[in-house]
Enzyme design. Structure first.
Site, short mmCIF file in Angstrom:
data_model
loop_
_atom_site.label_atom_id
_atom_site.label_comp_id
_atom_site.label_asym_id
_atom_site.label_seq_id
_atom_site.Cartn_x
_atom_site.Cartn_y
_atom_site.Cartn_z
N GLU A 97 0.82 -1.21 0.00
CA GLU A 97 0.00 0.00 0.00
C GLU A 97 0.85 1.26 0.00
O GLU A 97 1.95 1.28 0.56
CB GLU A 97 -0.89 0.02 1.25
CG GLU A 97 -1.88 -1.10 1.35
CD GLU A 97 -2.64 -1.07 2.66
OE1 GLU A 97 -3.57 -1.88 2.81
OE2 GLU A 97 -2.31 -0.24 3.54
N CYS A 110 3.11 8.57 1.35
CA CYS A 110 3.49 7.62 2.39
C CYS A 110 3.77 6.28 1.72
O CYS A 110 2.90 5.75 1.02
CB CYS A 110 2.36 7.49 3.41
SG CYS A 110 2.68 6.27 4.71
N CYS A 117 4.59 -6.82 8.08
CA CYS A 117 5.49 -6.31 9.12
C CYS A 117 5.63 -7.38 10.20
O CYS A 117 4.66 -8.08 10.51
CB CYS A 117 4.94 -5.02 9.72
SG CYS A 117 6.04 -4.25 10.94
N CYS A 121 2.92 -4.83 16.52
CA CYS A 121 2.27 -3.76 17.28
C CYS A 121 0.77 -4.02 17.39
O CYS A 121 0.11 -4.36 16.39
CB CYS A 121 2.54 -2.40 16.65
SG CYS A 121 4.28 -1.95 16.63
N CYS A 124 -1.86 -2.13 14.89
CA CYS A 124 -1.56 -2.02 13.46
C CYS A 124 -2.09 -3.21 12.68
O CYS A 124 -1.86 -4.37 13.06
CB CYS A 124 -0.05 -1.89 13.27
SG CYS A 124 0.44 -1.67 11.55
N LEU A 222 5.96 5.98 19.64
CA LEU A 222 6.12 5.85 21.09
C LEU A 222 4.89 5.19 21.71
O LEU A 222 4.98 4.11 22.26
CB LEU A 222 6.36 7.24 21.70
CG LEU A 222 7.19 7.29 22.97
CD1 LEU A 222 8.58 6.73 22.73
CD2 LEU A 222 7.27 8.72 23.48
N CYS A 340 -3.01 1.46 8.16
CA CYS A 340 -1.99 0.79 7.36
C CYS A 340 -2.24 -0.71 7.32
O CYS A 340 -2.36 -1.35 8.36
CB CYS A 340 -0.61 1.09 7.96
SG CYS A 340 0.72 0.55 6.92
#
Length: 351
Positions: A97, A110, A117, A121, A124, A222, A340
Protein backbone atom coordinates in the site's frame (compact mmCIF):
# COMPACT_ATOMS: atom_id res chain seq x y z
CA UNK A 1 19.35 -26.04 -24.53
CA UNK A 2 20.02 -22.29 -24.60
CA UNK A 3 19.53 -20.58 -21.27
CA UNK A 4 17.78 -17.22 -21.23
CA UNK A 5 19.87 -14.77 -19.26
CA UNK A 6 18.00 -12.79 -16.62
CA UNK A 7 17.79 -9.12 -17.41
CA UNK A 8 19.24 -6.55 -15.02
CA UNK A 9 16.59 -4.35 -13.42
CA UNK A 10 17.87 -0.77 -13.60
CA UNK A 11 15.24 0.62 -11.23
CA UNK A 12 16.99 0.66 -7.89
CA UNK A 13 20.46 1.36 -9.30
CA UNK A 14 22.20 4.70 -8.80
CA UNK A 15 23.58 6.64 -11.79
CA UNK A 16 27.08 5.43 -10.88
CA UNK A 17 25.86 1.83 -10.81
CA UNK A 18 24.13 2.24 -14.16
CA UNK A 19 27.39 3.70 -15.51
CA UNK A 20 29.27 0.66 -14.21
CA UNK A 21 26.71 -1.66 -15.82
CA UNK A 22 27.10 0.09 -19.19
CA UNK A 23 30.90 0.39 -19.15
CA UNK A 24 31.72 -3.09 -20.58
CA UNK A 25 29.63 -2.24 -23.63
CA UNK A 26 31.55 0.91 -24.42
CA UNK A 27 28.65 3.23 -23.59
CA UNK A 28 29.76 6.79 -22.65
CA UNK A 29 29.38 7.47 -18.94
CA UNK A 30 27.08 10.47 -19.38
CA UNK A 31 24.38 8.16 -20.76
CA UNK A 32 23.90 6.76 -17.25
CA UNK A 33 22.69 10.15 -16.01
CA UNK A 34 20.27 10.39 -18.93
CA UNK A 35 18.88 6.93 -18.20
CA UNK A 36 18.56 7.73 -14.49
CA UNK A 37 16.69 10.91 -15.41
CA UNK A 38 14.17 8.94 -17.44
CA UNK A 39 13.69 6.33 -14.71
CA UNK A 40 13.66 8.51 -11.58
CA UNK A 41 12.66 11.88 -13.03
CA UNK A 42 9.95 10.94 -15.51
CA UNK A 43 9.00 7.48 -14.30
CA UNK A 44 9.62 5.92 -17.73
CA UNK A 45 9.89 2.13 -17.90
CA UNK A 46 10.20 1.54 -21.67
CA UNK A 47 13.60 2.14 -23.24
CA UNK A 48 11.83 3.06 -26.48
CA UNK A 49 10.55 6.23 -24.76
CA UNK A 50 14.05 7.40 -23.79
CA UNK A 51 14.28 9.57 -26.87
CA UNK A 52 17.62 11.25 -26.18
CA UNK A 53 19.37 7.87 -26.36
CA UNK A 54 20.54 6.48 -29.73
CA UNK A 55 18.19 3.82 -31.09
CA UNK A 56 21.03 1.30 -31.13
CA UNK A 57 21.52 1.82 -27.39
CA UNK A 58 17.80 1.61 -26.71
CA UNK A 59 17.64 -1.68 -28.59
CA UNK A 60 20.68 -3.02 -26.72
CA UNK A 61 19.21 -2.02 -23.37
CA UNK A 62 16.01 -3.84 -24.26
CA UNK A 63 18.02 -7.02 -24.76
CA UNK A 64 20.00 -6.95 -21.52
CA UNK A 65 18.08 -4.81 -19.05
CA UNK A 66 14.62 -3.87 -17.87
CA UNK A 67 12.91 -1.26 -15.70
CA UNK A 68 10.42 -3.09 -13.49
CA UNK A 69 7.31 -1.22 -12.35
CA UNK A 70 4.59 -1.86 -9.83
CA UNK A 71 1.09 -2.58 -11.06
CA UNK A 72 -1.74 -0.45 -9.66
CA UNK A 73 -4.41 -2.93 -8.54
CA UNK A 74 -6.88 -0.71 -6.72
CA UNK A 75 -7.34 2.86 -5.52
CA UNK A 76 -9.56 4.36 -2.87
CA UNK A 77 -10.27 8.09 -2.82
CA UNK A 78 -11.51 10.05 0.17
CA UNK A 79 -14.48 12.32 -0.47
CA UNK A 80 -13.55 14.33 2.62
CA UNK A 81 -9.97 15.43 2.02
CA UNK A 82 -8.76 14.07 -1.32
CA UNK A 83 -6.50 11.40 0.18
CA UNK A 84 -5.92 8.52 -2.25
CA UNK A 85 -4.80 5.08 -1.13
CA UNK A 86 -3.16 2.78 -3.66
CA UNK A 87 -2.76 -0.97 -3.68
CA UNK A 88 0.20 -2.03 -5.83
CA UNK A 89 1.24 -5.48 -6.98
CA UNK A 90 4.97 -6.24 -7.07
CA UNK A 91 6.72 -8.69 -9.35
CA UNK A 92 5.87 -12.09 -7.92
CA UNK A 93 2.40 -10.99 -6.81
CA UNK A 94 2.99 -9.41 -3.39
CA UNK A 95 0.64 -6.52 -2.52
CA UNK A 96 1.73 -3.27 -0.87
CA UNK A 97 0.00 0.00 0.00
CA UNK A 98 0.90 3.63 -0.57
CA UNK A 99 -0.98 6.83 0.19
CA UNK A 100 -1.07 10.22 -1.50
CA UNK A 101 -1.82 12.99 1.01
CA UNK A 102 -2.52 16.42 -0.48
CA UNK A 103 -1.55 19.21 1.92
CA UNK A 104 -1.52 22.97 1.63
CA UNK A 105 2.28 22.92 1.58
CA UNK A 106 2.47 20.30 -1.19
CA UNK A 107 1.96 16.68 -2.10
CA UNK A 108 3.09 14.07 0.41
CA UNK A 109 3.40 10.32 -0.28
CA UNK A 110 3.49 7.62 2.39
CA UNK A 111 5.38 4.52 1.22
CA UNK A 112 5.69 0.94 2.41
CA UNK A 113 9.08 -0.68 2.98
CA UNK A 114 8.08 -4.31 3.52
CA UNK A 115 5.30 -6.68 2.49
CA UNK A 116 3.60 -6.85 5.87
CA UNK A 117 5.49 -6.31 9.12
CA UNK A 118 7.06 -8.47 11.80
CA UNK A 119 6.91 -5.96 14.69
CA UNK A 120 3.57 -7.15 16.10
CA UNK A 121 2.27 -3.76 17.28
CA UNK A 122 -1.15 -4.18 18.87
CA UNK A 123 -2.83 -1.31 17.01
CA UNK A 124 -1.56 -2.02 13.46
CA UNK A 125 -3.26 -3.99 10.68
CA UNK A 126 0.01 -4.42 8.72
CA UNK A 127 1.47 -6.85 11.21
CA UNK A 128 -1.49 -9.24 11.54
CA UNK A 129 -0.13 -11.71 8.96
CA UNK A 130 3.56 -11.05 9.62
CA UNK A 131 6.22 -10.03 7.10
CA UNK A 132 6.43 -11.79 3.74
CA UNK A 133 9.56 -10.05 2.47
CA UNK A 134 11.49 -6.79 2.25
CA UNK A 135 10.85 -4.39 -0.61
CA UNK A 136 13.76 -3.44 -2.84
CA UNK A 137 14.85 0.18 -3.17
CA UNK A 138 13.38 0.16 -6.68
CA UNK A 139 9.99 -0.98 -5.37
CA UNK A 140 10.04 1.67 -2.64
CA UNK A 141 10.93 4.48 -5.04
CA UNK A 142 8.44 3.24 -7.62
CA UNK A 143 5.57 3.87 -5.20
CA UNK A 144 6.43 7.57 -5.37
CA UNK A 145 6.97 7.45 -9.14
CA UNK A 146 3.63 5.75 -9.74
CA UNK A 147 1.77 8.35 -7.70
CA UNK A 148 3.80 11.22 -9.17
CA UNK A 149 2.76 10.21 -12.69
CA UNK A 150 -0.89 10.49 -11.63
CA UNK A 151 -0.57 14.09 -10.43
CA UNK A 152 -1.53 17.08 -12.60
CA UNK A 153 1.34 18.15 -14.93
CA UNK A 154 2.20 21.25 -12.88
CA UNK A 155 2.45 19.38 -9.57
CA UNK A 156 5.13 17.17 -8.03
CA UNK A 157 5.70 15.14 -4.88
CA UNK A 158 7.29 17.42 -2.28
CA UNK A 159 7.80 15.07 0.64
CA UNK A 160 7.88 11.38 1.47
CA UNK A 161 7.23 9.50 4.71
CA UNK A 162 8.46 5.95 5.23
CA UNK A 163 5.45 5.18 7.37
CA UNK A 164 3.45 2.61 5.43
CA UNK A 165 3.58 -1.16 5.76
CA UNK A 166 6.73 -2.50 7.37
CA UNK A 167 9.47 -1.36 9.74
CA UNK A 168 11.91 0.76 7.67
CA UNK A 169 14.89 0.04 9.92
CA UNK A 170 14.23 -3.70 9.55
CA UNK A 171 15.03 -3.16 5.84
CA UNK A 172 17.79 -0.65 6.45
CA UNK A 173 20.01 -0.95 3.38
CA UNK A 174 17.19 -0.78 0.83
CA UNK A 175 15.46 2.08 2.62
CA UNK A 176 18.59 4.24 2.78
CA UNK A 177 19.28 3.43 -0.88
CA UNK A 178 15.71 4.54 -1.71
CA UNK A 179 16.26 7.81 0.20
CA UNK A 180 19.37 8.54 -1.85
CA UNK A 181 17.60 7.71 -5.11
CA UNK A 182 14.68 10.02 -4.26
CA UNK A 183 17.18 12.77 -3.54
CA UNK A 184 18.80 12.58 -7.01
CA UNK A 185 18.66 16.00 -8.73
CA UNK A 186 18.04 14.28 -12.08
CA UNK A 187 15.22 12.33 -10.47
CA UNK A 188 12.49 13.21 -8.00
CA UNK A 189 14.72 15.77 -6.29
CA UNK A 190 13.16 15.24 -2.86
CA UNK A 191 15.51 16.75 -0.28
CA UNK A 192 16.51 14.73 2.76
CA UNK A 193 14.81 17.28 5.01
CA UNK A 194 11.57 16.43 3.23
CA UNK A 195 11.97 12.73 3.95
CA UNK A 196 10.66 11.26 7.21
CA UNK A 197 11.45 7.79 8.51
CA UNK A 198 9.08 6.28 11.05
CA UNK A 199 10.35 3.49 13.27
CA UNK A 200 9.00 1.41 16.12
CA UNK A 201 12.31 1.95 17.86
CA UNK A 202 15.07 -0.27 16.43
CA UNK A 203 17.98 1.25 18.36
CA UNK A 204 20.87 -0.14 16.24
CA UNK A 205 19.12 1.19 13.12
CA UNK A 206 18.67 4.64 14.67
CA UNK A 207 22.34 4.75 15.60
CA UNK A 208 23.38 3.60 12.13
CA UNK A 209 21.13 6.19 10.51
CA UNK A 210 22.66 8.91 12.68
CA UNK A 211 26.04 7.88 11.30
CA UNK A 212 24.83 8.47 7.73
CA UNK A 213 24.57 12.19 8.54
CA UNK A 214 21.51 12.47 6.32
CA UNK A 215 19.24 15.20 7.73
CA UNK A 216 16.09 13.12 7.45
CA UNK A 217 13.39 13.54 10.08
CA UNK A 218 13.28 10.66 12.55
CA UNK A 219 9.76 9.82 13.67
CA UNK A 220 9.49 7.33 16.53
CA UNK A 221 6.34 5.39 17.33
CA UNK A 222 6.12 5.85 21.09
CA UNK A 223 2.44 5.34 22.00
CA UNK A 224 3.09 4.95 25.73
CA UNK A 225 5.10 6.84 28.38
CA UNK A 226 6.26 3.84 30.42
CA UNK A 227 7.87 0.46 29.86
CA UNK A 228 4.93 -1.71 30.95
CA UNK A 229 2.28 -0.13 28.72
CA UNK A 230 4.60 0.25 25.76
CA UNK A 231 5.57 -3.43 25.95
CA UNK A 232 1.90 -4.31 25.96
CA UNK A 233 1.26 -2.25 22.84
CA UNK A 234 4.60 -2.79 21.12
CA UNK A 235 6.49 -6.07 21.71
CA UNK A 236 9.66 -4.45 20.31
CA UNK A 237 9.96 -2.65 23.65
CA UNK A 238 11.12 -5.90 25.27
CA UNK A 239 14.27 -5.81 23.15
CA UNK A 240 14.69 -2.05 22.93
CA UNK A 241 13.27 -0.55 26.13
CA UNK A 242 11.86 2.95 26.22
CA UNK A 243 14.60 4.45 28.38
CA UNK A 244 17.37 3.26 26.03
CA UNK A 245 15.33 4.28 23.00
CA UNK A 246 14.99 7.87 24.20
CA UNK A 247 18.75 8.04 24.79
CA UNK A 248 19.36 6.80 21.21
CA UNK A 249 16.97 9.45 19.90
CA UNK A 250 18.83 12.13 21.84
CA UNK A 251 22.04 11.03 20.14
CA UNK A 252 20.32 11.15 16.75
CA UNK A 253 19.14 14.70 17.40
CA UNK A 254 22.64 15.72 18.45
CA UNK A 255 24.28 14.11 15.39
CA UNK A 256 21.86 15.55 12.82
CA UNK A 257 20.60 18.73 14.47
CA UNK A 258 17.08 17.55 13.67
CA UNK A 259 14.24 17.48 16.16
CA UNK A 260 12.85 13.99 16.75
CA UNK A 261 9.10 13.53 16.31
CA UNK A 262 7.36 11.14 18.68
CA UNK A 263 4.20 9.61 17.28
CA UNK A 264 1.54 8.84 19.87
CA UNK A 265 -1.56 7.00 18.68
CA UNK A 266 -4.39 7.68 21.12
CA UNK A 267 -6.50 4.59 21.85
CA UNK A 268 -9.64 4.98 23.92
CA UNK A 269 -9.32 3.58 27.41
CA UNK A 270 -5.76 2.35 26.91
CA UNK A 271 -3.28 5.22 26.60
CA UNK A 272 -5.36 8.41 26.44
CA UNK A 273 -5.68 9.49 30.08
CA UNK A 274 -4.45 12.87 31.40
CA UNK A 275 -2.20 11.06 33.89
CA UNK A 276 -0.41 9.30 31.05
CA UNK A 277 -0.09 12.64 29.25
CA UNK A 278 1.62 14.05 32.36
CA UNK A 279 3.93 11.03 32.49
CA UNK A 280 4.80 11.51 28.81
CA UNK A 281 5.55 15.17 29.44
CA UNK A 282 7.99 14.25 32.21
CA UNK A 283 9.76 11.86 29.82
CA UNK A 284 10.16 14.37 27.00
CA UNK A 285 10.55 17.73 28.72
CA UNK A 286 13.92 19.26 27.85
CA UNK A 287 14.54 17.02 24.85
CA UNK A 288 14.78 18.18 21.22
CA UNK A 289 11.42 16.61 20.56
CA UNK A 290 7.89 17.16 19.29
CA UNK A 291 4.82 15.00 19.91
CA UNK A 292 2.42 14.16 17.11
CA UNK A 293 -0.88 12.99 18.58
CA UNK A 294 -2.84 10.66 16.30
CA UNK A 295 -6.40 9.57 17.09
CA UNK A 296 -6.36 5.86 16.29
CA UNK A 297 -7.73 4.54 13.03
CA UNK A 298 -10.29 1.82 13.89
CA UNK A 299 -8.87 -1.67 13.36
CA UNK A 300 -11.69 -4.21 13.84
CA UNK A 301 -9.30 -7.16 14.20
CA UNK A 302 -7.59 -5.41 17.12
CA UNK A 303 -10.66 -3.76 18.69
CA UNK A 304 -8.96 -0.39 18.40
CA UNK A 305 -11.24 2.62 19.00
CA UNK A 306 -10.18 6.29 18.86
CA UNK A 307 -10.97 8.60 21.79
CA UNK A 308 -13.43 11.44 21.42
CA UNK A 309 -12.31 14.98 20.51
CA UNK A 310 -12.53 16.17 24.13
CA UNK A 311 -10.13 13.47 25.35
CA UNK A 312 -7.69 14.26 22.53
CA UNK A 313 -7.76 17.96 23.40
CA UNK A 314 -7.27 17.30 27.12
CA UNK A 315 -4.21 15.14 26.37
CA UNK A 316 -2.80 17.85 24.10
CA UNK A 317 -3.29 20.59 26.67
CA UNK A 318 -1.47 18.63 29.39
CA UNK A 319 1.57 18.28 27.12
CA UNK A 320 1.48 21.89 25.95
CA UNK A 321 1.17 23.30 29.45
CA UNK A 322 4.12 21.13 30.50
CA UNK A 323 6.33 22.77 27.86
CA UNK A 324 6.32 19.92 25.33
CA UNK A 325 5.70 20.81 21.68
CA UNK A 326 2.64 19.02 20.40
CA UNK A 327 0.30 18.90 17.43
CA UNK A 328 -2.74 16.79 16.67
CA UNK A 329 -2.42 15.17 13.28
CA UNK A 330 -5.24 16.14 10.94
CA UNK A 331 -7.34 13.09 10.28
CA UNK A 332 -7.07 12.11 6.63
CA UNK A 333 -8.55 9.17 4.77
CA UNK A 334 -10.84 8.18 7.64
CA UNK A 335 -13.66 7.36 5.17
CA UNK A 336 -11.49 4.81 3.30
CA UNK A 337 -9.35 1.86 4.46
CA UNK A 338 -7.07 4.34 6.18
CA UNK A 339 -5.21 2.20 8.70
CA UNK A 340 -1.99 0.79 7.36
CA UNK A 341 -2.53 -2.70 5.94
CA UNK A 342 -6.33 -2.61 5.83
CA UNK A 343 -6.72 -2.30 2.05
CA UNK A 344 -4.26 -5.12 1.48
CA UNK A 345 -6.04 -7.38 3.97
CA UNK A 346 -9.41 -6.68 2.36
CA UNK A 347 -7.97 -7.52 -1.07
CA UNK A 348 -6.49 -10.75 0.26
CA UNK A 349 -9.76 -11.78 1.89
CA UNK A 350 -11.51 -11.17 -1.43
CA UNK A 351 -9.37 -13.73 -3.27
Amino acid sequence: MNQVMAKTNLKGLSPDEIKEFLAPFGVPGYRAGQIAGWIYGRGVSAFSEMTNLPKTLRDRLGEMAEVQSLEAVETQSSDRDGTVKYLFRCAGGALVESVWLPHGYGNNVCVSTQVGCRMGCHFCASTITGCERDLTAGEIVDQVLQISRRLPPDERVRSVVFMGMGEPLDNYDQVVRAMRLMHLPEGLGIGYRNQTLSTSGIIPGIERLAGERLPVTLSVSLHAPNEELRTRLMPVNRRYPLARLLEACDRYAEATGRRVTYEYILIRGINDSPSLAAELARRLRGRLAHVNLIPANPVPERRIIPPGPAAVEEFRVVLEQSGVGVTVRREMGRDIDAACGQLRRRAQRGK
